[in-house]
Design an enzyme around this catalytic site. Structure first.
Site, short mmCIF file in Angstrom:
data_model
loop_
_atom_site.label_atom_id
_atom_site.label_comp_id
_atom_site.label_asym_id
_atom_site.label_seq_id
_atom_site.Cartn_x
_atom_site.Cartn_y
_atom_site.Cartn_z
N ARG A 127 0.85 -1.18 0.00
CA ARG A 127 0.00 0.00 0.00
C ARG A 127 0.89 1.23 0.00
NH1 ARG A 127 -2.42 0.21 6.16
NH2 ARG A 127 -0.60 -0.67 7.18
N LEU B 48 -2.52 -12.21 3.15
CA LEU B 48 -1.88 -12.05 4.46
C LEU B 48 -2.09 -10.65 5.02
CD1 LEU B 48 1.55 -13.82 3.79
CD2 LEU B 48 -0.67 -14.82 4.30
N SER C 173 -6.88 -17.07 12.08
CA SER C 173 -6.06 -16.96 13.29
C SER C 173 -6.63 -17.72 14.47
CB SER C 173 -5.96 -15.47 13.65
OG SER C 173 -5.47 -15.32 14.97
N GLU D 17 -6.69 -16.54 17.26
CA GLU D 17 -7.44 -15.55 18.05
C GLU D 17 -8.94 -15.79 17.95
OE1 GLU D 17 -5.50 -13.34 20.57
OE2 GLU D 17 -7.33 -12.37 19.88
N TYR E 268 -10.26 -7.64 16.65
CA TYR E 268 -9.43 -8.36 15.66
C TYR E 268 -9.94 -9.80 15.50
CZ TYR E 268 -5.44 -11.07 13.93
OH TYR E 268 -4.64 -11.94 13.24
N PRO F 24 -8.59 -5.13 27.37
CA PRO F 24 -9.96 -5.10 27.90
C PRO F 24 -10.54 -6.51 28.07
CG PRO F 24 -9.72 -3.53 26.10
CD PRO F 24 -8.44 -4.31 26.16
P1 NAP Z 1 2.17 -8.21 9.88
O1 NAP Z 1 3.64 -8.38 10.03
O2 NAP Z 1 1.46 -7.24 10.78
O3 NAP Z 1 1.89 -7.80 8.36
C1 NAP Z 1 0.63 -7.30 7.95
C2 NAP Z 1 0.71 -6.88 6.50
O4 NAP Z 1 -0.56 -6.37 6.09
C3 NAP Z 1 1.73 -5.78 6.20
O5 NAP Z 1 2.37 -6.08 4.99
C4 NAP Z 1 0.84 -4.54 6.03
O6 NAP Z 1 1.40 -3.57 5.20
C5 NAP Z 1 -0.35 -5.17 5.34
N1 NAP Z 1 -1.56 -4.32 5.38
C6 NAP Z 1 -2.21 -3.89 6.46
N2 NAP Z 1 -3.26 -3.14 6.08
C7 NAP Z 1 -3.29 -3.12 4.72
C8 NAP Z 1 -4.12 -2.52 3.74
N3 NAP Z 1 -5.18 -1.77 4.07
N4 NAP Z 1 -3.85 -2.73 2.43
C9 NAP Z 1 -2.78 -3.45 2.08
N5 NAP Z 1 -1.95 -4.03 2.95
C10 NAP Z 1 -2.20 -3.87 4.27
O7 NAP Z 1 1.41 -9.60 10.04
P2 NAP Z 1 2.02 -11.10 9.98
O8 NAP Z 1 2.46 -11.48 11.35
O9 NAP Z 1 2.93 -11.23 8.83
O10 NAP Z 1 0.67 -11.92 9.73
C11 NAP Z 1 0.20 -12.16 8.40
C12 NAP Z 1 -1.29 -12.46 8.45
O11 NAP Z 1 -1.51 -13.60 9.26
C13 NAP Z 1 -2.15 -11.36 9.05
O12 NAP Z 1 -3.39 -11.39 8.38
C14 NAP Z 1 -2.35 -11.80 10.48
O13 NAP Z 1 -3.54 -11.25 11.01
C15 NAP Z 1 -2.42 -13.29 10.31
N6 NAP Z 1 -1.98 -14.10 11.44
C16 NAP Z 1 -0.78 -13.89 12.00
C17 NAP Z 1 -0.35 -14.71 13.03
C18 NAP Z 1 0.99 -14.53 13.69
O14 NAP Z 1 1.20 -15.09 14.76
N7 NAP Z 1 1.91 -13.82 13.06
C19 NAP Z 1 -1.18 -15.77 13.47
C20 NAP Z 1 -2.40 -15.95 12.83
C21 NAP Z 1 -2.80 -15.14 11.81
P3 NAP Z 1 2.34 -2.37 5.78
O15 NAP Z 1 3.73 -2.94 5.81
O16 NAP Z 1 2.15 -1.32 4.77
O17 NAP Z 1 1.83 -2.02 7.15
O1 G4F Z 2 2.32 -11.01 21.06
P1 G4F Z 2 0.89 -10.63 21.23
O2 G4F Z 2 0.57 -9.19 21.06
O3 G4F Z 2 0.07 -11.57 20.28
P2 G4F Z 2 -1.48 -12.00 20.24
O4 G4F Z 2 -2.36 -11.02 20.90
O5 G4F Z 2 -1.55 -13.41 20.71
O6 G4F Z 2 -1.78 -11.92 18.68
C1 G4F Z 2 -0.88 -12.47 17.72
O7 G4F Z 2 -1.20 -13.82 17.50
C2 G4F Z 2 -2.48 -14.04 16.88
C3 G4F Z 2 -2.64 -15.56 16.74
O8 G4F Z 2 -3.24 -16.06 17.91
C4 G4F Z 2 -2.49 -13.35 15.54
F1 G4F Z 2 -3.66 -13.61 14.90
C5 G4F Z 2 -2.31 -11.86 15.75
O9 G4F Z 2 -2.27 -11.21 14.47
C6 G4F Z 2 -0.97 -11.63 16.44
O10 G4F Z 2 0.06 -12.02 15.56
O11 G4F Z 2 0.41 -11.02 22.71
C7 G4F Z 2 0.56 -12.34 23.22
C8 G4F Z 2 0.21 -12.36 24.70
C9 G4F Z 2 -1.13 -11.69 25.06
O12 G4F Z 2 -1.83 -12.52 25.94
C10 G4F Z 2 -0.74 -10.41 25.76
O13 G4F Z 2 -1.66 -9.97 26.75
O14 G4F Z 2 1.21 -11.62 25.41
C11 G4F Z 2 0.58 -10.83 26.40
N1 G4F Z 2 1.44 -9.70 26.72
C12 G4F Z 2 1.97 -9.46 27.96
N2 G4F Z 2 2.68 -8.33 27.92
C13 G4F Z 2 1.81 -8.70 25.90
C14 G4F Z 2 2.60 -7.83 26.67
N3 G4F Z 2 1.57 -8.49 24.60
C15 G4F Z 2 2.12 -7.37 24.02
N4 G4F Z 2 1.92 -7.17 22.70
N5 G4F Z 2 2.88 -6.49 24.73
C16 G4F Z 2 3.16 -6.67 26.06
O15 G4F Z 2 3.83 -5.87 26.69
#
Ligand code: NAP
Ligand code: G4F
Length: 327
Positions: free
Chosen positions: A33, A78, A123, A125, A147, A277
């Site tokens: 984007r 993604l 996810s 989540e 989310y 929350p």
């Molecule tokens: P990420 O690092 O936050 O990357 C998100 C991507 O989405 C970035 O490239 C961002 O672009 C792009 N994006 C956001 N809004 C957009 C828009 N309006 N138009 C076009 N592009 C947009 O996420 P990730 O960890 O790689 O995860 C990839 C996907 O898997 C996500 O959908 C996430 O919700 C899902 N997921 C992740 C996990 C995990 O643990 N990592 C687990 C389950 C599901 P910019 O660089 O421009 O911000």
């Molecule tokens: O690393 P988190 O922010 O990841 P969360 O909320 O699990 O979400 C990630 O995983 C999801 C898959 O289940 C994806 F779909 C989503 O896009 C993302 O990649 O937090 C993990 C845990 C939470 O329980 C949070 O309350 O860590 C706890 N936590 C404790 N201290 C914290 C912190 N999280 C964050 N970000 N920052 C803190 O200081």
């Protein structure tokens, strides 16, 4: 040569998936984007091997034009607003990107070519307040954040387009996966970045929220292989991708500090500002189906992941400090 389009190519998973698809011989198109400054750190090393195109999940026509111009065999959706705390502050924008964005990509496929195979980044989540342990493809959803709610919509619209239009559409229900490319606001990278800075004497404290939360953490490099395998199968389906191990945030902290011979209790401060929350207290996934049907398995263990991330942050901060000294 097969071709693929990745939305969210600048994100953690986008970069690993692009690398994997290039290794498999794909032509790779990435959707980016528009931003006032380019945000391509994770894919800079691939810039001469992938084609980048501007479009936005909020703009339907831009998606139709993109699919028309690139004519991919596979689309990996993604892109999303992926940070849970931001979804509480910006629930409407999160719904627009993370929920309706999926329909816009599917509509682009339906309009241009229904033979394109589609992967949706669903996810764990969605399980939120978990209804059983471990979670499988059959566990019912109870999302605990805007989310999570948006991802439930994305999941079902993917199923719906599969059933309504016979599109090859698959959901990967991925549990948390991490890497040195993880955004620094997520807890794992926040910890490993802080551990490296504390070790190198440029940070004194690490403020965290809920240390008791449990997650099933895997390595992102392993998880993008599962995405690809889902689109190579002869029929579309939905799969949990997880390690079947859970660990608390505190365990992650302990391992990370231990790796650099520091006592975590001297540095970590619990700050309620990071509480949510509504919290997802525990997640653990059973990936039996992905293993048996797709032949997918985890290669990097939890302790290896923690050490990999700390080591990468140590290197990157040492480089940052050297550059500051030389400037
Ligand atoms: P990420 O690092 O936050 O990357 C998100 C991507 O989405 C970035 O490239 C961002 O672009 C792009 N994006 C956001 N809004 C957009 C828009 N309006 N138009 C076009 N592009 C947009 O996420 P990730 O960890 O790689 O995860 C990839 C996907 O898997 C996500 O959908 C996430 O919700 C899902 N997921 C992740 C996990 C995990 O643990 N990592 C687990 C389950 C599901 P910019 O660089 O421009 O911000
Ligand atoms: O690393 P988190 O922010 O990841 P969360 O909320 O699990 O979400 C990630 O995983 C999801 C898959 O289940 C994806 F779909 C989503 O896009 C993302 O990649 O937090 C993990 C845990 C939470 O329980 C949070 O309350 O860590 C706890 N936590 C404790 N201290 C914290 C912190 N999280 C964050 N970000 N920052 C803190 O200081």
């Amino acid at each position: 040569m097969p071709s693929a389009l990745i939305t969210g190519v600048t994100g953690q998973d986008g970069a690993y998936l692009a690398e994997w698809l290039l290794e498999q011989g794909y032509t790779v198109h990435g959707m980016v984007r528009r931003a006032s400054t380019e945000n391509f750190e994770r894919i800079n090393h691939l810039r001469d091997r992938i084609a980048l195109h501007q479009a936005d999940l909020l703009d339907q026509l831009s998606l139709v034009r993109l699919v028309e111009a690139t004519q991919p065999d596979e689309v990996y959706n993604l892109a999303a607003q992926s940070f849970v705390p931001t979804s509480f502050d910006q629930p409407l924008l999160t719904g627009d990107f993370t929920a309706l964005g999926v329909t816009r990509v599917l509509e682009a496929i339906r309009t241009v070519n229904r033979k394109i195979r589609f992967y949706q980044a669903s996810s764990s989540e969605m399980f939120g307040k978990v209804q059983e342990e471990p979670q499988t493809e059959k566990t019912s959803f109870w999302p605990r954040s805007p989310y999570g709610v948006a991802k439930v919509y994305g999941y079902w619209i993917t199923v719906n387009y599969r059933e309504s239009y016979d599109i090859f559409a698959a959901n990967g229900i991925l549990f948390n996966h991490e890497s040195p490319r993880r955004g620094k606001e997520f807890v794992t990278r926040k910890i490993t970045d802080a551990v490296a800075r504390i070790k190198l004497g440029v940070q004194q404290q690490l403020r965290l929220g809920n240390l008791a939360a449990k997650r099933d953490w895997g390595f992102a490099g392993d998880y993008v292989r599962a995405m690809w395998l889902m689109l190579q199968h002869h029929e579309p389906d939905d799969y949990v991708v997880a390690t079947n191990e859970d660990h608390t945030v505190q365990e992650f902290v302990e391992l990370a500090f231990e790796h650099v011979d520091l006592d975590w209790q001297k540095y970590v401060v619990v700050d309620p500002a990071f509480y949510r929350p509504a919290e997802v207290h525990t997640l653990r996934g059973d990936a039996t189906k992905a293993r048996e049907v797709l032949g997918w398995q985890v290669e990097v263990s939890f302790p290896e992941l923690v050490r990999m991330m700390v080591d990468a942050d140590l290197k990157s901060i040492e480089r940052e400090l050297r550059n500051q000294r030389d400037a």
